[in-house]
Enzyme design. Sequence first.
Site, mmCIF file in Angstrom:
data_model
loop_
_atom_site.group_PDB
_atom_site.id
_atom_site.type_symbol
_atom_site.label_atom_id
_atom_site.label_comp_id
_atom_site.label_asym_id
_atom_site.label_seq_id
_atom_site.Cartn_x
_atom_site.Cartn_y
_atom_site.Cartn_z
ATOM 1 N N ARG A 115 -14.438 -12.314 -2.111
ATOM 2 C CA ARG A 115 -13.773 -12.988 -0.997
ATOM 3 C C ARG A 115 -14.757 -13.611 -0.009
ATOM 4 O O ARG A 115 -14.413 -14.590 0.664
ATOM 5 C CB ARG A 115 -12.828 -12.005 -0.281
ATOM 6 N N LYS A 131 -12.872 -7.449 -4.745
ATOM 7 C CA LYS A 131 -11.419 -7.634 -4.684
ATOM 8 C C LYS A 131 -10.989 -8.577 -5.817
ATOM 9 O O LYS A 131 -11.688 -8.726 -6.813
ATOM 10 C CB LYS A 131 -11.025 -8.194 -3.319
ATOM 11 N N ASP A 185 -8.508 -6.119 4.492
ATOM 12 C CA ASP A 185 -7.519 -7.068 3.988
ATOM 13 C C ASP A 185 -7.140 -8.154 4.981
ATOM 14 O O ASP A 185 -6.475 -9.127 4.610
ATOM 15 C CB ASP A 185 -6.251 -6.327 3.537
ATOM 16 N N SER A 197 0.833 -1.213 0.000
ATOM 17 C CA SER A 197 0.000 0.000 0.000
ATOM 18 C C SER A 197 0.863 1.257 0.000
ATOM 19 O O SER A 197 0.600 2.208 -0.747
ATOM 20 C CB SER A 197 -0.909 0.003 1.231
ATOM 21 N N LYS A 226 1.909 -11.858 -5.490
ATOM 22 C CA LYS A 226 1.218 -10.566 -5.636
ATOM 23 C C LYS A 226 1.573 -9.623 -4.502
ATOM 24 O O LYS A 226 1.657 -8.406 -4.687
ATOM 25 C CB LYS A 226 -0.299 -10.796 -5.693
#
Length: 410
Positions: free
Chosen positions: A320, A316, A289, A23, A392
């Site tokens: 999720r 997302k 998250d 982030s 990722k």
Amino acid sequence: MNYQISAAIKNLSGTIQLPASKSISNRALIIHALSYSPYPIHNLSDSDDTKVLQAALYSNSSKFDIGHAGTAMRFLTAFLAKVVGEWEITGSERMKQRPIKILVDALTELGANIEYLGEEGCPPLKIFGSHLKGKTIQLDGSVSSQYITALLLIAPTLEGGLTLNLRGDVTSRSYIKLTLELMAKFGIRYQWHKNEIIVPEQRYFPIDFICEADWSGASYWYQIMALVDSGEILMENLVLNSLQGDADIAAWFQHFGVESIQEKTGVILSKTKNNQPDRLDLDFIENPDVAQTMACLCVAKGIPFHFTGLKTLKIKETDRIAALQNELAKFGATLVEPAHGELAWDGKLDMETKEELPLVKTYHDHRMALAFAPMALAGLPMRIEDPMVVTKSYPGFWSDLKKIGFQVSE
């Protein structure tokens, strides 16, 4: 490719080099480009998302494929809208289903010229970059904070600056705060009163910048510590007094007997007693998250839960909420969605549906692999599909698990 995961660790010790915050890294890259900074960014994340964004910003091409990187899609859309030229940006098949209309509409209000090259409201996009003029824009505060951040990052460079009026409840306020505090480090003045954010026109001031370690990545180590009997582990470069909203988890995990101690080189996680709550009720509106981390931990420890503030989880890398329901069912847990953006479990396991060696699908979502793997410590071995999806955000995750004693094999 699948990985088989198992673990029988009771006492944990060691040192972990966490990845840098994705982030912070992604925001810093956009600010770095907007400030024409001559300084390097130190400890930049080695995640796929950050590599994709960095490659695009330093590319000589006018066409960009950002794969699964949602942050890069949103940040680059706003950035390219104000850079003179013709640009095309696309991504994976899942990315072509993820909404971006709210951001495109807001940029259009500022004078941007953006066309959809596929389904209306979703990537791919053709962007005709030009001079943009700031104004007051109304936005639904419950949308993804990445839309808001994308606009805020370019706000100081707009003619006349930008005022955002956020309607209703603001989702992931901590991520908006992170954006503004980072901008302030680069010399930007702003006002944030209630649901109005004012950023005057001004210049970013280039600085030598170091990225913090990632608190979302740290959440999996808190989860691991909660699942062992005792131990002490150093999370290098982690900061308790962090810009990142996910640092809130340090307080949450005290209920699981995990203490956090700030040292010069990072944060020490220690566990000397086996506490756990009878039930867990959490609001993830500021920390979406880490929802998968907590859901998997609760199922592994048999703790009933009711989670709220999960509306953004549906847009997302995958839906999720549905993914958690599908995959935790393989462990015998039937999760329900009491209302939109909520997830709950009664703490009961259905032994008829529980699989001996579940194959966990990741749905191209790094956090599915990262959150499920620690469950092996509870005597729940599993196979994980497409395990390298973790690159990722946390490329070294499997190596770190092996380092502390997990068995990870193809």
